[in-house]
Scaffold this active site. Structure first.
Site, PDB file in Angstrom:
ATOM      1  N   GLY A  14     -23.057  47.718  54.502  1.00  0.00           N
ATOM      2  CA  GLY A  14     -22.872  49.069  53.997  1.00  0.00           C
ATOM      3  C   GLY A  14     -23.860  49.559  52.960  1.00  0.00           C
ATOM      4  O   GLY A  14     -23.709  50.669  52.455  1.00  0.00           O
ATOM      5  N   SER A  20     -25.610  53.340  46.821  1.00  0.00           N
ATOM      6  CA  SER A  20     -24.483  52.748  47.546  1.00  0.00           C
ATOM      7  C   SER A  20     -23.569  51.931  46.649  1.00  0.00           C
ATOM      8  O   SER A  20     -24.046  51.123  45.843  1.00  0.00           O
ATOM      9  CB  SER A  20     -24.995  51.850  48.668  1.00  0.00           C
ATOM     10  OG  SER A  20     -25.758  52.555  49.603  1.00  0.00           O
ATOM     11  N   ASP A  83     -25.672  47.250  64.040  1.00  0.00           N
ATOM     12  CA  ASP A  83     -24.982  48.456  64.491  1.00  0.00           C
ATOM     13  C   ASP A  83     -23.610  48.027  64.996  1.00  0.00           C
ATOM     14  O   ASP A  83     -23.499  47.409  66.065  1.00  0.00           O
ATOM     15  CB  ASP A  83     -25.768  49.160  65.599  1.00  0.00           C
ATOM     16  CG  ASP A  83     -25.168  50.505  65.980  1.00  0.00           C
ATOM     17  OD1 ASP A  83     -23.940  50.678  65.827  1.00  0.00           O
ATOM     18  OD2 ASP A  83     -25.915  51.381  66.458  1.00  0.00           O
ATOM     19  N   VAL A  84     -22.567  48.334  64.241  1.00  0.00           N
ATOM     20  CA  VAL A  84     -21.233  47.824  64.573  1.00  0.00           C
ATOM     21  C   VAL A  84     -20.604  48.521  65.769  1.00  0.00           C
ATOM     22  O   VAL A  84     -19.529  48.131  66.224  1.00  0.00           O
ATOM     23  CB  VAL A  84     -20.273  47.906  63.362  1.00  0.00           C
ATOM     24  CG1 VAL A  84     -20.757  47.016  62.227  1.00  0.00           C
ATOM     25  CG2 VAL A  84     -20.105  49.350  62.887  1.00  0.00           C
ATOM     26  N   TYR A 168      -9.480  53.847  50.483  1.00  0.00           N
ATOM     27  CA  TYR A 168      -9.308  54.992  49.580  1.00  0.00           C
ATOM     28  C   TYR A 168      -7.857  55.448  49.649  1.00  0.00           C
ATOM     29  O   TYR A 168      -7.173  55.238  50.664  1.00  0.00           O
ATOM     30  CB  TYR A 168     -10.255  56.124  50.003  1.00  0.00           C
ATOM     31  CG  TYR A 168     -10.247  57.335  49.089  1.00  0.00           C
ATOM     32  CD1 TYR A 168     -10.555  57.222  47.740  1.00  0.00           C
ATOM     33  CD2 TYR A 168      -9.936  58.595  49.592  1.00  0.00           C
ATOM     34  CE1 TYR A 168     -10.551  58.330  46.914  1.00  0.00           C
ATOM     35  CE2 TYR A 168      -9.939  59.714  48.784  1.00  0.00           C
ATOM     36  CZ  TYR A 168     -10.242  59.575  47.439  1.00  0.00           C
ATOM     37  OH  TYR A 168     -10.243  60.672  46.616  1.00  0.00           O
ATOM     38  N   TYR A 179      -9.608  64.975  53.509  1.00  0.00           N
ATOM     39  CA  TYR A 179     -10.015  63.625  53.918  1.00  0.00           C
ATOM     40  C   TYR A 179      -9.702  63.408  55.398  1.00  0.00           C
ATOM     41  O   TYR A 179     -10.414  62.743  56.100  1.00  0.00           O
ATOM     42  CB  TYR A 179      -9.316  62.594  53.031  1.00  0.00           C
ATOM     43  CG  TYR A 179     -10.035  61.260  52.956  1.00  0.00           C
ATOM     44  CD1 TYR A 179     -11.338  61.168  52.499  1.00  0.00           C
ATOM     45  CD2 TYR A 179      -9.395  60.091  53.344  1.00  0.00           C
ATOM     46  CE1 TYR A 179     -11.990  59.948  52.428  1.00  0.00           C
ATOM     47  CE2 TYR A 179     -10.033  58.865  53.272  1.00  0.00           C
ATOM     48  CZ  TYR A 179     -11.332  58.803  52.818  1.00  0.00           C
ATOM     49  OH  TYR A 179     -11.974  57.592  52.755  1.00  0.00           O
ATOM     50  N   LYS A 186      -8.948  55.022  57.862  1.00  0.00           N
ATOM     51  CA  LYS A 186      -8.762  54.091  56.738  1.00  0.00           C
ATOM     52  C   LYS A 186      -7.338  53.535  56.723  1.00  0.00           C
ATOM     53  O   LYS A 186      -7.121  52.381  56.332  1.00  0.00           O
ATOM     54  CB  LYS A 186      -9.063  54.806  55.415  1.00  0.00           C
ATOM     55  CG  LYS A 186     -10.527  55.088  55.173  1.00  0.00           C
ATOM     56  CD  LYS A 186     -11.333  53.819  54.931  1.00  0.00           C
ATOM     57  CE  LYS A 186     -12.751  54.129  54.495  1.00  0.00           C
ATOM     58  NZ  LYS A 186     -13.555  52.902  54.271  1.00  0.00           N
ATOM     59  N   ALA A 221     -22.516  58.800  51.068  1.00  0.00           N
ATOM     60  CA  ALA A 221     -21.284  59.098  51.803  1.00  0.00           C
ATOM     61  C   ALA A 221     -20.374  60.009  50.994  1.00  0.00           C
ATOM     62  O   ALA A 221     -19.809  60.971  51.514  1.00  0.00           O
ATOM     63  CB  ALA A 221     -20.562  57.804  52.151  1.00  0.00           C
TER      64      ALA A 221
END
Length: 278
Positions: A14, A20, A83-84, A168, A179, A186, A221
């Protein structure tokens, strides 16, 4: 110097640039003696039929990541493109670690993506498409399981390994800024943390936890989320201790990365106490 993580290998996902949150955590891990392996989004042999714009984006993103790691963490830190959204990319990373005979003690999952957030605006939940919903789930939630599965299947994670995912408060509640779609992803991430904690704890004594952090718009982000500046101000004024700092988050992650602390399946809060408000 506190060397709690000395001799332990930590994977950090990340990191995008110097702003970051993952970078702050990586620095704290290194300060505490950890060996770092960092992944960043970049072009891999498994990307097919990319447009020129996509190639340029991936090359630029990975270059920024590598330059940031080299400058902020040092030349000795291992980097790898990941790259997930592509299982072969995840498996290639795990194979690389296997070839290097690495033993992984800890993993930070700090990966999220939501295509319903564009140019500072968040789409209403009733406008979210199936593709947008699934993309957010794939990157922001399932990627945790996919990475751990790949490491686990190659026996790269040591007994008692610790896995931490960043989340979060918007995973549980409708928060003071939009959100929406990413909040649902999440929520899935946090539910996944609990299931993994149960299975992997019984099998391998792995610890799996998530941390909810204060609103934070210093990162790339965070700066893209509509209303986050107002939320940051509101939460700072409303929290018993004000907003938590990035350093607070990093120290909590390192605490959870310590060996044999027997903390698992938790959704912890590093938010100055904001979560206790009704």
């Amino acid at each position: 110097m506190n060397q709690t993580l000395k001799g332990r290998t930590v994977i950090i996902t990340g990191i995008t640039d110097a702003s970051s949150l993952a970078l702050v955590i990586a620095k704290e891990c290194k300060d505490q003696g950890a060996k770092l392996i960092c992944t960043g989004l970049g072009k891999t042999p498994f990307h097919k039929n990319l447009s020129e714009n996509s190639i340029n984006f991936l090359d630029r993103t990975y270059s920024d990541f590598q330059n940031t790691v080299k400058k902020e963490l040092g030349d000795d830190v291992v980097t790898f493109p990941l790259d997930v959204t592509i299982q072969e990319s995840i498996d290639s990373f795990a194979d690389f670690l296997k070839e290097k005979k690495e033993s992984v003690h800890s993993l930070l999952h700090s990966i999220a993506m939501d295509k319903t957030i564009r140019q500072g605006k968040v789409k209403p939940i009733m406008s979210v498409t199936r593709e947008e919903f699934m993309d957010a789930m794939n990157v922001s939630s399932f990627s945790l399981l996919a990475i751990v599965q790949s490491l686990y299947n190659r026996e790269l994670l040591v007994k008692g390994a610790s896995i931490v995912a960043l989340s979060y408060l918007g995973a549980e509640k409708v928060v003071v800024h939009p959100y929406k779609n990413i909040g649902v992803a999440k929520a899935a991430l946090e539910r996944l943390v609990k299931e993994m904690a149960m299975e992997l704890g019984k099998e391998k004594e792995f610890q799996v936890n998530a941390i909810r952090f204060s609103p934070y718009r210093a990162s790339k982000a965070g700066s893209a989320i509509e209303g986050l500046e107002e939320a940051e101000i509101h939460c700072n004024e409303s929290s018993p201790l004000g907003n938590a700092k990035a350093k607070d988050l990093a120290e909590e992650v390192c605490y959870l990365f310590r060996p044999s602390n027997r903390i698992t399946g938790e959704i912890r809060h590093v938010d100055g106490g904001y979560h206790i408000r009704g």
